[in-house]
Design a protein around this motif. Sequence first.
Motif, mmCIF file in Angstrom:
data_model
loop_
_atom_site.group_PDB
_atom_site.id
_atom_site.type_symbol
_atom_site.label_atom_id
_atom_site.label_comp_id
_atom_site.label_asym_id
_atom_site.label_seq_id
_atom_site.Cartn_x
_atom_site.Cartn_y
_atom_site.Cartn_z
ATOM 1 N N TRP A 20 0.921 -1.585 -0.515
ATOM 2 C CA TRP A 20 -0.096 -0.242 -0.356
ATOM 3 C C TRP A 20 0.556 1.428 0.041
ATOM 4 N N GLY A 21 2.105 1.119 0.697
ATOM 5 C CA GLY A 21 2.579 2.478 0.602
ATOM 6 C C GLY A 21 3.188 3.051 -0.221
ATOM 7 N N ARG A 22 3.775 1.464 -1.484
ATOM 8 C CA ARG A 22 4.559 2.405 -2.353
ATOM 9 C C ARG A 22 3.256 2.691 -3.587
ATOM 10 N N ALA A 23 2.200 1.721 -3.289
ATOM 11 C CA ALA A 23 1.222 2.521 -3.966
ATOM 12 C C ALA A 23 1.034 4.092 -4.194
ATOM 13 N N GLU A 24 0.896 4.730 -3.275
ATOM 14 C CA GLU A 24 1.096 6.068 -2.602
ATOM 15 C C GLU A 24 2.010 6.667 -3.188
ATOM 16 N N LEU A 25 3.195 6.063 -3.430
ATOM 17 C CA LEU A 25 4.076 6.961 -3.719
ATOM 18 C C LEU A 25 4.394 8.116 -5.148
ATOM 19 N N PRO A 26 3.703 7.350 -6.196
ATOM 20 C CA PRO A 26 3.379 8.692 -7.766
ATOM 21 C C PRO A 26 2.838 9.659 -7.221
ATOM 22 N N THR A 27 1.189 9.822 -5.646
ATOM 23 C CA THR A 27 0.638 10.480 -5.123
ATOM 24 C C THR A 27 1.356 11.691 -4.754
ATOM 25 N N LEU A 28 2.678 10.764 -3.632
ATOM 26 C CA LEU A 28 3.197 11.900 -2.837
ATOM 27 C C LEU A 28 3.572 12.806 -3.909
ATOM 28 N N TYR A 29 4.768 11.663 -5.069
ATOM 29 C CA TYR A 29 5.644 12.343 -5.700
ATOM 30 C C TYR A 29 4.919 13.910 -6.451
ATOM 31 N N PHE A 30 3.469 12.671 -6.861
ATOM 32 C CA PHE A 30 2.536 14.131 -7.551
ATOM 33 C C PHE A 30 2.146 15.476 -6.558
ATOM 34 N N SER A 31 2.057 15.239 -5.303
ATOM 35 C CA SER A 31 1.565 16.580 -4.569
ATOM 36 C C SER A 31 3.210 17.583 -4.650
ATOM 37 N N ALA A 32 3.594 16.662 -4.011
ATOM 38 C CA ALA A 32 4.934 17.580 -4.634
ATOM 39 C C ALA A 32 5.627 18.564 -4.637
ATOM 40 N N PRO A 72 2.259 16.487 -12.416
ATOM 41 C CA PRO A 72 1.014 15.881 -13.030
ATOM 42 C C PRO A 72 1.148 15.736 -14.116
ATOM 43 N N ALA A 73 1.228 15.009 -15.233
ATOM 44 C CA ALA A 73 1.148 14.746 -17.035
ATOM 45 C C ALA A 73 -0.370 14.786 -17.825
ATOM 46 N N THR A 74 -1.176 13.625 -16.694
ATOM 47 C CA THR A 74 -2.174 13.331 -17.014
ATOM 48 C C THR A 74 -3.920 13.670 -16.622
ATOM 49 N N PRO A 75 -4.859 14.429 -16.720
ATOM 50 C CA PRO A 75 -6.008 14.177 -15.567
ATOM 51 C C PRO A 75 -5.699 12.755 -15.305
ATOM 52 N N GLU A 76 -6.014 12.191 -14.978
ATOM 53 C CA GLU A 76 -5.887 11.155 -13.692
ATOM 54 C C GLU A 76 -5.091 10.992 -12.573
ATOM 55 N N VAL A 81 -4.109 13.932 -7.435
ATOM 56 C CA VAL A 81 -3.253 14.547 -6.760
ATOM 57 C C VAL A 81 -4.391 15.844 -5.945
ATOM 58 N N ARG A 82 -6.097 16.319 -6.598
ATOM 59 C CA ARG A 82 -6.276 17.075 -6.035
ATOM 60 C C ARG A 82 -7.537 16.429 -5.222
#
Length: 89
Positions: A20-32, A72-76, A81-82
């Motif tokens: 689960w933590g690994r799955a959250e990493l992209p969200t963390l990178y985009f949020s940063a 973030p590069a795509t609408p998804e 992130v939002r």
Amino acid sequence: VALGIRLGSWRTNCSVWAIWGRAELPTLYFSAAWGLAAMPDPSHQPLPFSPDLRVGTIEMLVDEGAVVPRVPATPEEIALVRTALGLAP
């Protein structure tokens, strides 16, 4: 026997949390990369399986090199992130 069961349970639960933590990493990178200075609530918890992480600590993680921001590069990705930051879609 009880110790063996507890250790087995602990090992399984740790594996699940790691996934689960690994799955959250992209969200963390985009949020940063999102521009968190404009966030009204630095105590907001953006990731459900990272209870100690708050919006206000993401900048510190970037400064320490623990998180590399990715725009973030795509609408998804933008919607992800939002949602994580508690913003309207």
